[in-house]
Each structure stands twice: as structure tokens, then as C-alpha cells.
Design a protein around this motif. Structure first.
Motif, PDB file in Angstrom:
ATOM      1  N   ASP A   4      32.406 -43.643 -24.255  1.00 30.73           N
ATOM      2  CA  ASP A   4      31.209 -43.451 -23.448  1.00 30.73           C
ATOM      3  C   ASP A   4      31.578 -42.913 -22.070  1.00 30.73           C
ATOM      4  O   ASP A   4      32.593 -43.303 -21.487  1.00 30.73           O
ATOM      5  CB  ASP A   4      30.464 -44.782 -23.301  1.00 30.73           C
ATOM      6  N   PHE A   5      30.731 -42.029 -21.568  1.00 27.30           N
ATOM      7  CA  PHE A   5      30.924 -41.547 -20.203  1.00 27.30           C
ATOM      8  C   PHE A   5      30.191 -42.490 -19.254  1.00 27.30           C
ATOM      9  O   PHE A   5      28.965 -42.457 -19.142  1.00 27.30           O
ATOM     10  CB  PHE A   5      30.400 -40.122 -20.038  1.00 27.30           C
ATOM     11  N   VAL A   6      30.958 -43.339 -18.603  1.00 29.01           N
ATOM     12  CA  VAL A   6      30.405 -44.295 -17.634  1.00 29.01           C
ATOM     13  C   VAL A   6      31.155 -44.093 -16.326  1.00 29.01           C
ATOM     14  O   VAL A   6      32.301 -44.550 -16.171  1.00 29.01           O
ATOM     15  CB  VAL A   6      30.553 -45.751 -18.118  1.00 29.01           C
ATOM     16  N   PRO A   7      30.564 -43.413 -15.348  1.00 29.03           N
ATOM     17  CA  PRO A   7      31.251 -43.198 -14.081  1.00 29.03           C
ATOM     18  C   PRO A   7      31.638 -44.526 -13.436  1.00 29.03           C
ATOM     19  O   PRO A   7      30.958 -45.541 -13.608  1.00 29.03           O
ATOM     20  CB  PRO A   7      30.221 -42.443 -13.235  1.00 29.03           C
ATOM     21  N   ILE A   8      32.690 -44.512 -12.668  1.00 32.32           N
ATOM     22  CA  ILE A   8      33.202 -45.753 -12.097  1.00 32.32           C
ATOM     23  C   ILE A   8      32.165 -46.422 -11.194  1.00 32.32           C
ATOM     24  O   ILE A   8      32.123 -47.654 -11.101  1.00 32.32           O
ATOM     25  CB  ILE A   8      34.530 -45.496 -11.357  1.00 32.32           C
ATOM     26  N   ALA A   9      31.312 -45.630 -10.580  1.00 33.19           N
ATOM     27  CA  ALA A   9      30.292 -46.202  -9.698  1.00 33.19           C
ATOM     28  C   ALA A   9      29.192 -46.929 -10.473  1.00 33.19           C
ATOM     29  O   ALA A   9      28.411 -47.679  -9.878  1.00 33.19           O
ATOM     30  CB  ALA A   9      29.667 -45.098  -8.843  1.00 33.19           C
ATOM     31  N   HIS A  10      29.119 -46.721 -11.793  1.00 33.09           N
ATOM     32  CA  HIS A  10      28.086 -47.349 -12.612  1.00 33.09           C
ATOM     33  C   HIS A  10      28.587 -48.592 -13.351  1.00 33.09           C
ATOM     34  O   HIS A  10      27.853 -49.161 -14.149  1.00 33.09           O
ATOM     35  CB  HIS A  10      27.539 -46.352 -13.631  1.00 33.09           C
ATOM     36  N   GLY A 178      46.270 -50.289 -36.728  1.00 34.65           N
ATOM     37  CA  GLY A 178      46.272 -51.567 -36.037  1.00 34.65           C
ATOM     38  C   GLY A 178      46.748 -51.511 -34.606  1.00 34.65           C
ATOM     39  O   GLY A 178      47.076 -52.547 -34.015  1.00 34.65           O
ATOM     40  N   MET A 179      46.768 -50.312 -34.010  1.00 27.80           N
ATOM     41  CA  MET A 179      47.177 -50.198 -32.616  1.00 27.80           C
ATOM     42  C   MET A 179      46.135 -50.835 -31.698  1.00 27.80           C
ATOM     43  O   MET A 179      44.942 -50.880 -32.008  1.00 27.80           O
ATOM     44  CB  MET A 179      47.373 -48.730 -32.231  1.00 27.80           C
ATOM     45  N   LEU A 180      46.592 -51.256 -30.531  1.00 29.56           N
ATOM     46  CA  LEU A 180      45.744 -51.941 -29.560  1.00 29.56           C
ATOM     47  C   LEU A 180      45.307 -51.025 -28.429  1.00 29.56           C
ATOM     48  O   LEU A 180      44.196 -51.141 -27.921  1.00 29.56           O
ATOM     49  CB  LEU A 180      46.509 -53.144 -28.996  1.00 29.56           C
ATOM     50  N   TYR A 181      46.188 -50.106 -28.025  1.00 33.67           N
ATOM     51  CA  TYR A 181      45.859 -49.249 -26.876  1.00 33.67           C
ATOM     52  C   TYR A 181      46.452 -47.854 -27.048  1.00 33.67           C
ATOM     53  O   TYR A 181      47.369 -47.619 -27.832  1.00 33.67           O
ATOM     54  CB  TYR A 181      46.339 -49.874 -25.560  1.00 33.67           C
ATOM     55  N   PHE A 182      45.889 -46.929 -26.278  1.00 32.97           N
ATOM     56  CA  PHE A 182      46.202 -45.498 -26.337  1.00 32.97           C
ATOM     57  C   PHE A 182      46.328 -45.031 -24.896  1.00 32.97           C
ATOM     58  O   PHE A 182      45.497 -45.393 -24.048  1.00 32.97           O
ATOM     59  CB  PHE A 182      45.052 -44.791 -27.059  1.00 32.97           C
ATOM     60  N   THR A 183      47.354 -44.223 -24.601  1.00 31.70           N
ATOM     61  CA  THR A 183      47.614 -43.907 -23.192  1.00 31.70           C
ATOM     62  C   THR A 183      47.464 -42.421 -22.848  1.00 31.70           C
ATOM     63  O   THR A 183      47.705 -42.029 -21.719  1.00 31.70           O
ATOM     64  CB  THR A 183      49.035 -44.362 -22.803  1.00 31.70           C
ATOM     65  N   ASP A 184      47.040 -41.591 -23.809  1.00 31.19           N
ATOM     66  CA  ASP A 184      47.023 -40.145 -23.592  1.00 31.19           C
ATOM     67  C   ASP A 184      45.904 -39.659 -22.678  1.00 31.19           C
ATOM     68  O   ASP A 184      45.999 -38.556 -22.126  1.00 31.19           O
ATOM     69  CB  ASP A 184      46.859 -39.419 -24.936  1.00 31.19           C
ATOM     70  N   LEU A 185      44.839 -40.428 -22.548  1.00 31.83           N
ATOM     71  CA  LEU A 185      43.650 -39.933 -21.845  1.00 31.83           C
ATOM     72  C   LEU A 185      43.840 -40.125 -20.339  1.00 31.83           C
ATOM     73  O   LEU A 185      43.906 -41.239 -19.839  1.00 31.83           O
ATOM     74  CB  LEU A 185      42.405 -40.671 -22.344  1.00 31.83           C
ATOM     75  N   LEU A 186      43.875 -38.999 -19.618  1.00 30.63           N
ATOM     76  CA  LEU A 186      44.260 -39.018 -18.197  1.00 30.63           C
ATOM     77  C   LEU A 186      43.055 -39.128 -17.273  1.00 30.63           C
ATOM     78  O   LEU A 186      43.069 -38.576 -16.178  1.00 30.63           O
ATOM     79  CB  LEU A 186      45.035 -37.729 -17.872  1.00 30.63           C
ATOM     80  N   ASN A 187      42.029 -39.854 -17.686  1.00 32.74           N
ATOM     81  CA  ASN A 187      40.740 -39.706 -17.012  1.00 32.74           C
ATOM     82  C   ASN A 187      40.249 -40.945 -16.277  1.00 32.74           C
ATOM     83  O   ASN A 187      39.067 -41.015 -15.949  1.00 32.74           O
ATOM     84  CB  ASN A 187      39.683 -39.246 -18.028  1.00 32.74           C
ATOM     85  N   ASP A 188      41.134 -41.938 -15.980  1.00 35.61           N
ATOM     86  CA  ASP A 188      40.592 -43.134 -15.343  1.00 35.61           C
ATOM     87  C   ASP A 188      41.657 -43.932 -14.611  1.00 35.61           C
ATOM     88  O   ASP A 188      42.859 -43.768 -14.855  1.00 35.61           O
ATOM     89  CB  ASP A 188      39.898 -44.032 -16.372  1.00 35.61           C
TER      90      ASP A 188
END
Length: 303
Positions: A4-10, A178-188
């Protein structure tokens, strides 16, 4: 993959455990490159080379290969000394060939109880080679996870793709495994949930291509003092923002870059600076992702 696109201010304020306000992730990349391969197309080197120009992929490139090997033979051990002396952990990414060809490096991290993040099979191959073949991509992911588990005694919980070149299928395939996390997304600067086709949630804990020794030293040409200044600047700004809502700072580190004797002080001095703050959390991605799965509704509610 969908998020979801949720800006940090929201978003609602993010409150780290134990009153911490800024999580710091020191990522050490254990990366093996094959000296050559059968394909004559130029190697994808995973960052700028130390000697310019490109050779065919089936020709051994001595300066660029041995420069990277310096990190495995010398640089990473210098980094271990700094982490040990300062009493902080590193989150270590590992491609499968490191476990096969340079197991001593991986063993040193495992002995310290540090986190191991799966980082593709070999550094010179990219998941984007299989962007139209998800079954082949699944095969590479499974083989990588198998060797990582065989080498370390523990199945990794998270994934970083070589050069962050993942495909739209990668997150879905990781969730199925069964992975828990993904680190490729450079957006936050905060974790968030990734929705996958299987319905299994995956947490994004972003890597960085900016606060990264390759960018700072190799692309920008910063000195040791300049590198420290970049790390400190990012820390100071995020720390100020985290007064109201927690942030994380990831610093990407490569042993053949930061592990050089004329750069290592930038890492040591940054750690010493960050340790002055009692409300800074030197975290692993697994700790962040596990905690976030339990608390995400208070941060970004989902329907």
C-alpha cells in the motif's frame, strides 16, 4: 507483490520496543564473484571496478577480482575487529558461493551470533536474468537458501538480491518459502507490510544505495572524514525525526571498500558517535521484522 502507498505523514507514530527511537542496522555484505564465466557478455561487477574498462565475461579480470578478494582476505577481519571492540553486531548478507568458497568468513559471523541474510547464489548473476521465468527464479532462491542453511546451521529469515535487482515475482516467491522480510525496496525509513499472492505477509526492511560505502567512497569520492560526515548527517536527521515516530538507518558496507585501512576509521568513529545515544537500537532485520509483524496495526492499519 503489492504494498500500500501510505505516505509517512499519514501513519501513526511508530514506537520501537524499550523506548528506543532510532534503529541502526550495520549491514556487512559477504559477496563472492566467480573469476570468470562461460558467457562472453561483460561481467556485471556489482558496483564500479577499481580499474576501468570492461573485459569479456569469459576473461579473468585480475585487478577487479583480487580487489574484491581483499575484502575476504583482509578487510572483513578488520571490520570484525571494529565491531568486536565497540560491542555492536552486524547484519551480514551472504551469497551462497561465499558459503562454498569463503566459509571462514561466514563462520566468523555465525560464531558471533550475528544475523545472516540470504543474498543470491553468486554476485555476478541477477534475479532479473529470470524476470520472465519465475520457476527458474524459484530454483535459484531455493538453492541459495539450502546452501545458506547448510553453511550456517540456520535457514535465513530474509533476502537481499544481488545489486538489488529483483523481479516483480521475488517477494511472492520468498513468502512461499517462509521468508520473514525483504530488503530490496529502497523506498522507506520505516518497516511496512508487503502483500503477497500466497497471503503470507512479508516485512520490508529497506536496504540503501545512498548511505552506502560504494556510493560514498567509490562514486562520490569521499575521504574517510567525508564518509563519516555522510553517516553522521543521516543519523542526526533521522534521530531528530524519530522524536515523534521511530526510524531506522541502514548503512551498507562492503569489506573491500570500508575495510581498507584508510577508510575503516569512518566506520569506527560512526559507531562510537551513535553509541553515545541511549535510545539508539543496534538492531537486526529479523528483530525488526518479527516485532513489526506483531505491532503493524498500530502503525499502518490494514483492512
Amino acid at each position: 507483490m503489492h504494498y500500500d502507498f501510505v505516505p509517512i505523514a499519514h501513519r501513526q507514530p511508530l514506537k520501537w520496543p524499550n523506548g528506543k527511537r532510532l534503529a541502526v542496522i550495520l549491514t556487512t555484505n559477504f559477496e563472492y564473484w566467480d573469476p570468470a564465466r562461460e558467457d562472453p557478455k561483460p561481467f556485471y561487477p556489482g558496483g564500479p571496478g577499481i580499474v576501468g574498462g570492461e573485459l569479456a565475461g569469459d576473461v579473468y579480470d585480475n585487478p577487479n577480482w583480487t580487489w574484491r578478494e581483499y575484502g575476504q582476505r583482509v578487510g572483513v577481519w578488520r571490520m570484525f575487529d571494529v565491531f568486536d571492540a565497540e560491542g555492536v553486531p552486524s547484519s551480514c548478507t551472504m551469497n551462497a558461493k561465499m558459503g562454498i568458497e569463503r566459509k571462514a568468513v561466514v563462520d566468523a559471523a555465525v560464531e558471533r551470533g550475528w544475523e545472516i541474510v540470504a543474498h543470491n547464489y553468486v554476485q555476478t548473476d541477477l534475479l532479473t536474468d529470470f524476470h520472465k521465468d519465475p520457476e527458474k527464479e524459484r530454483e535459484v532462491i531455493r538453492e541459495t537458501l539450502r546452501i545458506c542453511e547448510e553453511t550456517t546451521g540456520k535457514r535465513p529469515k530474509g533476502w537481499l538480491s544481488s545489486s538489488l535487482r529483483s523481479t516483480p515475482n521475488t517477494a511472492d516467491l520468498l513468502a512461499e518459502e517462509g521468508m520473514l522480510y525483504f530488503t530490496d525496496l529502497l523506498n522507506d525509513d520505516q518497516p511496512y507490510l508487503i502483500h503477497t499472492k500466497s497471503g503470507k505477509p512479508l516485512v520490508s526492511v529497506s536496504y540503501t544505495s545512498e548511505v552506502n560505502d560504494f556510493t560514498v567512497f567509490m562514486r562520490q569520492g569521499q575521504t574517510c572524514d567525508g564518509g563519516f560526515a555522510v553517516f553522521k548527517e543521516a543519523f542526526d536527521w533521522l534521530y531528530a525525526e524519530s522524536e515523534h515516530s521511530g526510524r531506522f538507518l541502514n548503512i551498507g558496507l562492503h569489506p573491500h571498500v570500508i575495510g581498507q585501512p584508510f577508510r575503516i576509521r569512518a566506520l569506527r568513529d560512526f559507531i562510537r558517535y551513535a553509541k553515545q545515544f541511549d535510545d539508539v537500537w543496534f538492531a537486526t532485520r529479523e528483530e525488526i521484522a518479527t516485532w513489526y509483524l506483531e505491532t503493524h496495526q498500530s502503525h499502518i492499519p490494514t483492512a
